[in-house]
Design a protein around this motif. Structure first.
Motif, PDB file in Angstrom:
ATOM      1  N   GLY A  60       0.793  -1.232   0.000  1.00  0.00           N
ATOM      2  CA  GLY A  60       0.000   0.000   0.000  1.00  0.00           C
ATOM      3  C   GLY A  60       0.822   1.276   0.000  1.00  0.00           C
ATOM      4  N   ARG A  61       0.152   2.383   0.339  1.00  0.00           N
ATOM      5  CA  ARG A  61       0.763   3.708   0.228  1.00  0.00           C
ATOM      6  C   ARG A  61       1.638   4.080   1.414  1.00  0.00           C
ATOM      7  NH1 ARG A  61      -2.401   8.337   0.201  1.00  0.00           N
ATOM      8  NH2 ARG A  61      -3.979   7.184   1.365  1.00  0.00           N
ATOM      9  N   PHE A  62       1.557   3.277   2.483  1.00  0.00           N
ATOM     10  CA  PHE A  62       2.297   3.624   3.686  1.00  0.00           C
ATOM     11  C   PHE A  62       3.286   2.539   4.052  1.00  0.00           C
ATOM     12  CE2 PHE A  62       0.041   7.344   5.264  1.00  0.00           C
ATOM     13  CZ  PHE A  62      -1.174   7.280   4.591  1.00  0.00           C
ATOM     14  N   PHE A  63       4.456   2.944   4.504  1.00  0.00           N
ATOM     15  CA  PHE A  63       5.361   2.008   5.176  1.00  0.00           C
ATOM     16  C   PHE A  63       4.770   1.851   6.583  1.00  0.00           C
ATOM     17  CE2 PHE A  63       9.141  -0.385   5.817  1.00  0.00           C
ATOM     18  CZ  PHE A  63       9.608  -0.117   7.104  1.00  0.00           C
ATOM     19  N   SER A  64       4.751   2.956   7.325  1.00  0.00           N
ATOM     20  CA  SER A  64       3.973   3.010   8.559  1.00  0.00           C
ATOM     21  C   SER A  64       3.807   4.465   8.962  1.00  0.00           C
ATOM     22  CB  SER A  64       4.637   2.252   9.709  1.00  0.00           C
ATOM     23  OG  SER A  64       4.002   2.585  10.938  1.00  0.00           O
ATOM     24  N   ASN A  65       2.592   4.814   9.328  1.00  0.00           N
ATOM     25  CA  ASN A  65       2.339   6.195   9.708  1.00  0.00           C
ATOM     26  C   ASN A  65       2.491   6.432  11.206  1.00  0.00           C
ATOM     27  OD1 ASN A  65       2.000   8.593   8.346  1.00  0.00           O
ATOM     28  ND2 ASN A  65      -0.206   8.697   8.666  1.00  0.00           N
ATOM     29  N   GLY A  66       3.172   5.513  11.878  1.00  0.00           N
ATOM     30  CA  GLY A  66       3.522   5.760  13.274  1.00  0.00           C
ATOM     31  C   GLY A  66       2.635   5.042  14.273  1.00  0.00           C
ATOM     32  N   LEU A  67       2.740   5.457  15.491  1.00  0.00           N
ATOM     33  CA  LEU A  67       1.977   4.841  16.573  1.00  0.00           C
ATOM     34  C   LEU A  67       0.481   5.063  16.360  1.00  0.00           C
ATOM     35  CD1 LEU A  67       4.143   5.876  19.674  1.00  0.00           C
ATOM     36  CD2 LEU A  67       4.105   3.673  18.492  1.00  0.00           C
ATOM     37  N   ASP A  68      -0.318   4.172  16.890  1.00  0.00           N
ATOM     38  CA  ASP A  68      -1.766   4.253  16.698  1.00  0.00           C
ATOM     39  C   ASP A  68      -2.347   5.317  17.630  1.00  0.00           C
ATOM     40  OD1 ASP A  68      -4.392   1.706  16.442  1.00  0.00           O
ATOM     41  OD2 ASP A  68      -4.399   3.874  16.127  1.00  0.00           O
TER      42      ASP A  68
END
Lengths: 245, 249
Positions: A60-68
């Motif tokens: 998808g478009r994100f590797f990771s957008n950080g903590l939830d």
């Protein structure tokens, strides 16, 4: 949430699905479980011949957008829990007995950027996606281990200032110029392929995993201490020297 | 001066040149380490010494610790090799004059660390590489080595390439990445001449040697802290009080 497969000598950890791969308790637990499995498999195989590597990639478009932070909401306690939960992931990666490559196939912000930084190498797509330490913009101070890792991995003073104090959003080419990304690829498929190729090349060097991890830890003792890794003593290292003669 | 045929010391003006002799790998076993420490001590006590250059004959600058020797002695003596090397580093860090390494050939592991422990590094352009071979050899990096690398190779990616990827860094790459200061074309002798010229330039600044030593130790506090207890303590006082350092002769 994440899958783990082995392709020859390379372990591939994939953050699955089209979402933001927010680092909440479930995904963090999944990643830890996968990394534990990688370390265990490598420990077993080491006797039979070393040479392995890890690639972490995302769909998808994100590797990771950080903590939830959605889950944390306004609760400082919950946010603190997530910060504390990510710390052992960083430790697992920094202590992993093999080379590690992050295939940054999408946005990596805050905890997601940190996750990428915990790898030895970063391959990133040029066409979209930014590396972004968003804390200063959101109004959150950085947890101590975040800062320790940033200082260990981003050593050019102006680069660290731009990332941390200015919340600069870095595309792959500029990140490479700043020494934060190692290889820039056109798009996501090329990024994943290049990360895999690099990992295979590193695995083929057949480094002793325990020695590799030891050298990595000796490079960043402060960052490793900040995530709870205890560096072995010089005596223990000397015993290793004697055994190699 | 010939310290047991392992290295020579000669004067070129006010520059003192130490050359590790012979065509071999110049492995840093106790004999060579002791010879180098004697040579450094002699330079330190020399009247009018303005700068030091360390160079080597042959294909190698130094290929690291003498593992062949270590194999033949009881394990507790390995520590003496490591301690001696720490002492050599301490002596270089405390030397009251500018220091220049002429990397005339391959410099690996402790040999690479030895080169990096100098203020200025000139490297032969056409041959030889810097190589932290430990990862390939399966040897762990002790804390003072790691500190030295952290101090002299602050760039995280370059240090990772050297330590975690066992990169063999040629002179061109080393100067591009800021690991060495300059390259020199030609033969070993050409590299030495370039290094001596650089040393002369530094000596000509006429800096107070004790100040140079104090500033250097203060610049490298982490490394100094880990090696200082192994350095040579007793030095002839007259080198400091009686002899004028005049490098214009």
């Amino acid at each position: 949430m994440c899958t783990l497969e082995q392709r020859g000598r390379v372990f591939v950890l994939t953050l699955t699905g089209d979402g933001e791969h927010r680092l909440g308790h479930p995904l963090i637990a999944s990643i830890r479980s996968a990394l534990a499995s990688v370390a265990a498999t490598a420990a077993q195989a080491n006797g039979a011949g070393p040479g392995a590597a890890l690639v972490t990639v995302a769909e998808g478009r994100f590797f990771s957008n950080g903590l939830d932070i959605g889950w944390a909401g306004t609760s400082r306690a919950r946010l603190g829990e997530l910060v504390a939960a990510l710390r052992p992931v960083a430790a697992d990666l920094l202590a992993l007995p093999m080379p590690t490559v992050a295939a940054v196939t999408g946005h990596a912000s805050a905890g997601g950027f940190l996750l990428a930084l915990c790898h030895d190498y970063r391959v990133m797509r040029a066409d979209r996606g930014v590396l972004y330490m968003s804390e200063v913009d959101i109004g959150l101070p950085l947890p101590p281990y975040f800062m320790a890792l940033l200082r260990a991995k981003i050593t050019a003073a102006h680069a660290l200032r731009d990332v941390v104090l200015r919340g600069r959003k870095l595309r792959a080419p500029e990140a490479k110029e700043m020494g934060i990304v190692d290889v820039v690829c056109p798009g996501a498929p090329e990024t994943a392929a290049e990360a895999l190729r690099l990992a295979e090349e590193l695995a083929a060097r057949k480094w002793d995993g325990a020695v590799y991890a030891s050298i990595r830890i000796s490079m960043f003792p402060d960052a490793c201490r900040s995530v709870g890794i205890v560096e072995e003593s010089d005596e223990e290292k000397a015993r290793n020297f004697a055994s190699k003669l | 001066m010939d310290t047991g045929s392992m290295c020579t010391v000669e004067r070129r003006g006010c520059v003192h040149l130490i050359t590790i002799t012979g065509a071999g790998e110049h492995r840093l076993g106790l004999p060579l380490i002791s010879a180098l420490r004697s040579a450094v001590a002699a330079v330190r006590a020399s009247p009018g010494a303005g700068a030091i250059v360390l160079a080597a004959e042959g294909k190698y600058f130094s290929n690291g610790f003498d593992q062949a020797w270590a194999r033949t002695v009881p394990r507790h003596l390995h520590a003496s090799m490591s301690e001696g090397f720490r002492g050599l580093l301490a002596d270089l860090l405390a030397l009251p004059m500018p220091t220049v390494a002429a990397v005339t050939g391959h410099a690996a592991a402790a040999g690479c660390a030895l080169a990096l422990a100098h203020d200025t590094i000139v490297m032969r352009a056409s041959r030889g590489f810097l190589y932290m071979s430990e990862v390939d050899a399966g040897i762990k990096i002790v804390d003072y080595f790691a500190e030295l690398l952290r101090q002299k190779v602050p760039d995280a990616a370059t240090r990772r390439d050297m330590l975690l990827a066992g990169s063999k860094m040629t002179a061109g790459e080393a100067v591009r990445r800021g690991v060495v200061d300059a390259t020199a074309d030609g033969s070993v002798e050409d590299v030495v001449a370039t290094a001596v010229a650089a040393a002369e330039g530094l000596a000509a600044r006429g800096w107070d040697g004790e100040v140079v030593a104090e500033v250097r130790k203060a610049m490298w506090p982490a490394v100094w802290g880990k090696v200082k207890d192994y350095g040579t303590r007793s030095f002839v006082l007259c080198s400091r009080t009686c002899i004028a350092r005049n490098c214009l002769q």
